[in-house]
Design a protein around this motif. Sequence first.
Motif, short mmCIF file in Angstrom:
data_model
loop_
_atom_site.label_atom_id
_atom_site.label_comp_id
_atom_site.label_asym_id
_atom_site.label_seq_id
_atom_site.Cartn_x
_atom_site.Cartn_y
_atom_site.Cartn_z
N ILE A 18 1.78 -0.34 -15.97
CA ILE A 18 0.52 0.32 -15.61
C ILE A 18 -0.54 0.09 -16.68
CG2 ILE A 18 -0.55 2.60 -15.32
CD1 ILE A 18 2.15 3.39 -13.88
N ASN A 19 -0.19 0.32 -17.93
CA ASN A 19 -1.18 0.15 -18.99
C ASN A 19 -1.55 -1.31 -19.21
OD1 ASN A 19 -2.05 2.76 -20.18
ND2 ASN A 19 0.16 3.05 -20.15
N LYS A 20 -0.62 -2.23 -19.03
CA LYS A 20 -0.95 -3.65 -19.12
C LYS A 20 -1.98 -4.00 -18.06
CE LYS A 20 1.21 -8.25 -18.99
NZ LYS A 20 0.44 -8.87 -20.01
N TYR A 21 -1.81 -3.51 -16.85
CA TYR A 21 -2.78 -3.79 -15.79
C TYR A 21 -4.14 -3.18 -16.11
CZ TYR A 21 -4.90 -4.70 -11.35
OH TYR A 21 -5.77 -5.16 -10.39
N LEU A 22 -4.14 -1.94 -16.56
CA LEU A 22 -5.41 -1.28 -16.89
C LEU A 22 -6.16 -2.02 -18.01
CD1 LEU A 22 -4.36 2.47 -16.78
CD2 LEU A 22 -5.76 1.25 -15.12
N ILE A 65 -1.43 0.66 -6.30
CA ILE A 65 -2.17 1.91 -6.44
C ILE A 65 -2.06 2.64 -5.10
CG2 ILE A 65 -4.43 2.93 -6.91
CD1 ILE A 65 -3.19 1.28 -9.26
N THR A 66 -1.69 3.90 -5.13
CA THR A 66 -1.57 4.65 -3.88
C THR A 66 -2.77 5.55 -3.63
OG1 THR A 66 -0.27 6.39 -4.94
CG2 THR A 66 0.94 4.58 -3.91
N LYS A 67 -3.50 5.88 -4.70
CA LYS A 67 -4.68 6.74 -4.53
C LYS A 67 -5.61 6.60 -5.72
CE LYS A 67 -6.21 11.46 -3.90
NZ LYS A 67 -6.00 12.79 -4.38
N ILE A 68 -6.89 6.53 -5.42
CA ILE A 68 -7.93 6.58 -6.45
C ILE A 68 -8.77 7.81 -6.15
CG2 ILE A 68 -9.90 5.45 -7.53
CD1 ILE A 68 -8.76 2.77 -6.51
N GLY A 69 -8.79 8.76 -7.07
CA GLY A 69 -9.61 9.96 -6.92
C GLY A 69 -10.85 9.86 -7.80
N SER A 72 -8.70 10.64 -11.06
CA SER A 72 -7.26 10.37 -11.10
C SER A 72 -6.89 9.07 -10.40
CB SER A 72 -6.50 11.53 -10.46
OG SER A 72 -6.83 11.62 -9.09
N ILE A 73 -5.73 8.57 -10.80
CA ILE A 73 -5.17 7.36 -10.20
C ILE A 73 -3.67 7.61 -10.02
CG2 ILE A 73 -4.78 4.88 -10.43
CD1 ILE A 73 -7.01 4.98 -12.64
N ALA A 74 -3.16 7.33 -8.82
CA ALA A 74 -1.72 7.43 -8.56
C ALA A 74 -1.15 6.02 -8.42
CB ALA A 74 -1.46 8.25 -7.30
N TYR A 75 -0.07 5.76 -9.16
CA TYR A 75 0.55 4.44 -9.20
C TYR A 75 1.95 4.51 -8.60
CZ TYR A 75 -2.69 4.39 -13.20
OH TYR A 75 -3.77 4.54 -14.03
N ARG A 76 2.38 3.39 -8.03
CA ARG A 76 3.74 3.24 -7.53
C ARG A 76 4.29 1.95 -8.12
NH1 ARG A 76 7.11 6.63 -5.21
NH2 ARG A 76 8.26 5.84 -3.43
N VAL A 77 5.48 2.02 -8.70
CA VAL A 77 6.09 0.87 -9.36
C VAL A 77 7.49 0.66 -8.79
CG1 VAL A 77 6.83 -0.11 -11.57
CG2 VAL A 77 4.80 1.34 -11.48
N ILE A 114 -12.54 1.13 -11.14
CA ILE A 114 -12.53 1.09 -9.67
C ILE A 114 -12.39 -0.36 -9.18
CG2 ILE A 114 -13.84 1.63 -7.58
CD1 ILE A 114 -12.92 4.12 -9.07
N GLU A 115 -13.17 -1.26 -9.75
CA GLU A 115 -13.14 -2.66 -9.32
C GLU A 115 -11.76 -3.27 -9.54
OE1 GLU A 115 -16.35 -4.27 -11.63
OE2 GLU A 115 -17.86 -3.57 -10.21
N GLY A 116 -11.14 -3.00 -10.67
CA GLY A 116 -9.81 -3.54 -10.94
C GLY A 116 -8.72 -2.90 -10.10
N LEU A 117 -8.84 -1.60 -9.88
CA LEU A 117 -7.81 -0.86 -9.14
C LEU A 117 -7.82 -1.16 -7.65
CD1 LEU A 117 -8.31 2.55 -10.92
CD2 LEU A 117 -6.34 1.02 -11.18
N GLU A 118 -9.00 -1.39 -7.08
CA GLU A 118 -9.09 -1.63 -5.64
C GLU A 118 -8.31 -2.86 -5.21
OE1 GLU A 118 -13.33 -1.51 -4.90
OE2 GLU A 118 -13.20 0.61 -4.33
N LYS A 119 -8.06 -3.78 -6.14
CA LYS A 119 -7.27 -4.99 -5.83
C LYS A 119 -5.83 -4.64 -5.48
CE LYS A 119 -10.04 -7.66 -9.05
NZ LYS A 119 -10.05 -8.36 -10.35
N LEU A 120 -5.36 -3.48 -5.92
CA LEU A 120 -3.95 -3.11 -5.70
C LEU A 120 -3.77 -1.98 -4.68
CD1 LEU A 120 -2.50 -3.22 -9.32
CD2 LEU A 120 -2.46 -4.98 -7.58
#
Length: 121
Positions: A18-22, A65-69, A72-77, A114-120
């Motif tokens: 998660i942190n590597k992606y961020l 990514i399962t949710k962007i608030g 907040s951000i919810a991740y699934r791995v 947001i731009e990076g997270l929307e890809k997932l």
Amino acid sequence: MYGHLNNAAYYYYFDSIINKYLIEHCGLDTCSTNTTKPIGLVVSSQANFYASASYPHLIHAGLRITKIGNSSIAYRVGIFEGDNLTACVVGGYTHVFVDPNTRRPVQALPKTFIEGLEKLL
């Protein structure tokens, strides 16, 4: 000792991917001394175990990514052993991004996030 990875190791993998992606895709700078950039706090985590992974097999991880608030951000791995298409473990966590000084949730996530997270999504 028991011939498999300890359950705590999977949480280390979750945090690492998660942190590597961020850092690489969202502009997170964990070494910044800038006290205005939001920081992420883990507010919940979970994991479901389906099989054991063991040394010396290669481990692969998949992230989504399962949710962007607003803050907040919810991740699934998914963690996979070798070439196995069935996950050993599926889990993840939720970050709430806060002001580093007040520790209160930010009004909105940075645009680069947001731009990076929307890809997932």
